[in-house]
Scaffold this motif. Structure first.
Motif, PDB file in Angstrom:
ATOM      1  N   GLU A 155       0.815  -1.223   0.000  1.00 36.80           N
ATOM      2  CA  GLU A 155       0.000   0.000   0.000  1.00 36.80           C
ATOM      3  C   GLU A 155       0.847   1.271   0.000  1.00 36.80           C
ATOM      4  OE1 GLU A 155      -4.026   1.830   2.105  1.00 36.80           O
ATOM      5  OE2 GLU A 155      -3.195  -0.087   2.758  1.00 36.80           O
ATOM      6  N   ILE A 158       2.146   1.741  -3.595  1.00 35.26           N
ATOM      7  CA  ILE A 158       1.145   2.124  -4.591  1.00 35.26           C
ATOM      8  C   ILE A 158       0.696   3.576  -4.404  1.00 35.26           C
ATOM      9  CG2 ILE A 158      -1.210   1.647  -5.395  1.00 35.26           C
ATOM     10  CD1 ILE A 158      -0.663  -1.287  -5.050  1.00 35.26           C
ATOM     11  N   LYS A 159       0.710   4.056  -3.177  1.00 34.73           N
ATOM     12  CA  LYS A 159       0.374   5.465  -2.938  1.00 34.73           C
ATOM     13  C   LYS A 159       1.330   6.385  -3.682  1.00 34.73           C
ATOM     14  CE  LYS A 159      -1.896   5.221   1.590  1.00 34.73           C
ATOM     15  NZ  LYS A 159      -1.794   5.604   3.031  1.00 34.73           N
ATOM     16  N   LYS A 162       0.664   6.255  -7.490  1.00 32.25           N
ATOM     17  CA  LYS A 162      -0.556   6.979  -7.868  1.00 32.25           C
ATOM     18  C   LYS A 162      -0.334   8.480  -8.027  1.00 32.25           C
ATOM     19  CE  LYS A 162      -4.173   3.837  -6.246  1.00 32.25           C
ATOM     20  NZ  LYS A 162      -5.298   3.624  -5.306  1.00 32.25           N
ATOM     21  N   LEU A 184      -5.461  -7.459  -2.668  1.00 34.86           N
ATOM     22  CA  LEU A 184      -5.041  -6.120  -2.249  1.00 34.86           C
ATOM     23  C   LEU A 184      -4.659  -5.282  -3.459  1.00 34.86           C
ATOM     24  CD1 LEU A 184      -4.417  -4.092  -0.021  1.00 34.86           C
ATOM     25  CD2 LEU A 184      -2.141  -5.125   0.198  1.00 34.86           C
ATOM     26  N   LYS A 187      -7.809  -4.196  -5.183  1.00 36.02           N
ATOM     27  CA  LYS A 187      -8.489  -3.166  -4.392  1.00 36.02           C
ATOM     28  C   LYS A 187      -7.834  -1.803  -4.578  1.00 36.02           C
ATOM     29  CE  LYS A 187      -9.396  -1.878   0.428  1.00 36.02           C
ATOM     30  NZ  LYS A 187      -9.198  -2.271   1.854  1.00 36.02           N
ATOM     31  N   LEU A 188      -6.506  -1.786  -4.696  1.00 31.82           N
ATOM     32  CA  LEU A 188      -5.760  -0.529  -4.807  1.00 31.82           C
ATOM     33  C   LEU A 188      -5.633  -0.036  -6.250  1.00 31.82           C
ATOM     34  CD1 LEU A 188      -2.903  -1.330  -2.253  1.00 31.82           C
ATOM     35  CD2 LEU A 188      -4.848   0.204  -1.899  1.00 31.82           C
TER      36      LEU A 188
END
Length: 267
Positions: A155, A158-159, A162, A184, A187-188
């Motif tokens: 996570e 991926i932040k 993005k 996951l 979802k992301l």
């Protein structure tokens, strides 16, 4: 190699087997100097420094210019490029009693002195925190070579992607993939990032050495003596030479890797 060459090389090693002579070489690498000036820099006696200047001159490592100051010869400069490798291995001798340089090509082993500025970080939690910090500080790119995927790192990574940070990575075909990874990623919105070209992936037969690089920082995790990757210890630095070694190694592996195939990964 002939016995004569071995004997000659051994003599050069003896010339380097002195903290003061090594200090003199690296000081001269920065700036020309006289023995008297060097004695002040090293807080040593003129007599001792003069003896070491004489020995280094006789070995062909340094020479006197027309101004009476000493500088490194070409031979001396090249020798100085090799010393950091010995420093790196010596400083981390205990670490390398339990670890190896794995599958790294010889040409990169010869350059491992570039890693001498790296900080040894020990402990899985500390390694993960530093790993996350590299993600957090990245503004342009994150490159990785992975043997397994710590779930709690997905996570934070991926932040960054993005917001436009480019992500290129090489996965081992035998990578340890945690349960829940696929769900996951879905979802992301990981698939859309791949479609946009922000993420590029490749695959290698067997990854032993793990690497994480941004445009500012880098870390490398060498395998244990059995060739298994070890995520509990790593070397980290924002030093340019350290970063260059890691980036060059990533590029070498990237161009030698195959097409990524998700089907080969099993949770």
């Amino acid at each position: 190699m002939s016995d004569n060459l071995i004997d000659e090389t051994a003599n050069y090693v003896l010339d380097l087997a002195s903290p003061q002579r090594l200090s003199i070489l690296f000081k001269l690498l920065e700036k020309e100097s006289t023995p008297t000036e060097m004695a002040k820099k090293l807080d040593s006696t003129k007599q001792e420094v003069h003896r070491n200047f004489t020995r280094l001159t006789e070995s062909g490592l340094i020479e006197k210019n027309l101004d009476g100051k000493y500088l490194l010869t070409t031979f001396g400069e090249v020798v100085c490029t090799q010393v950091p490798t010995l420093v790196f291995l010596s400083q981390n001798r205990k670490y390398f009693e339990e670890h190896s340089l794995g599958e790294i090509p010889h040409k990169f082993k010869m350059r491992c002195g570039q890693l001498a500025a790296g900080n040894h970080i020990k402990g899985f939690s500390k390694v993960m925190e530093q790993w996350k910090s590299i993600y957090k500080n990245a503004d342009k790119y994150i490159y990785e070579i992975l043997s397994e995927v710590p779930l709690d790192l997905i996570e934070p990574l991926i932040k960054r992607v993005k917001i436009g940070v480019r992500f290129n990575y090489i996965f081992s075909e035998s990578a340890v993939v945690p349960k829940g990874r696929k769900s996951l990623l879905k979802k992301l919105g990981f698939g859309k990032l791949v479609e946009k070209g922000l993420v590029q992936r490749k695959m290698a037969d067997n990854v032993q050495t793990v690497l994480v690089i941004s445009e500012k920082e880098a870390c490398v995790l060498f395998p244990d003596k059995h060739g298994e990757s070890d995520l509990s210890e790593m070397f980290y630095s924002d030093d340019p030479m350290f970063h260059e070694w890691c980036l060059d190694y990533f590029r070498y592996c990237w161009y030698g890797s195959d097409v990524f195939k998700e089907s080969k990964l099993k949770e």
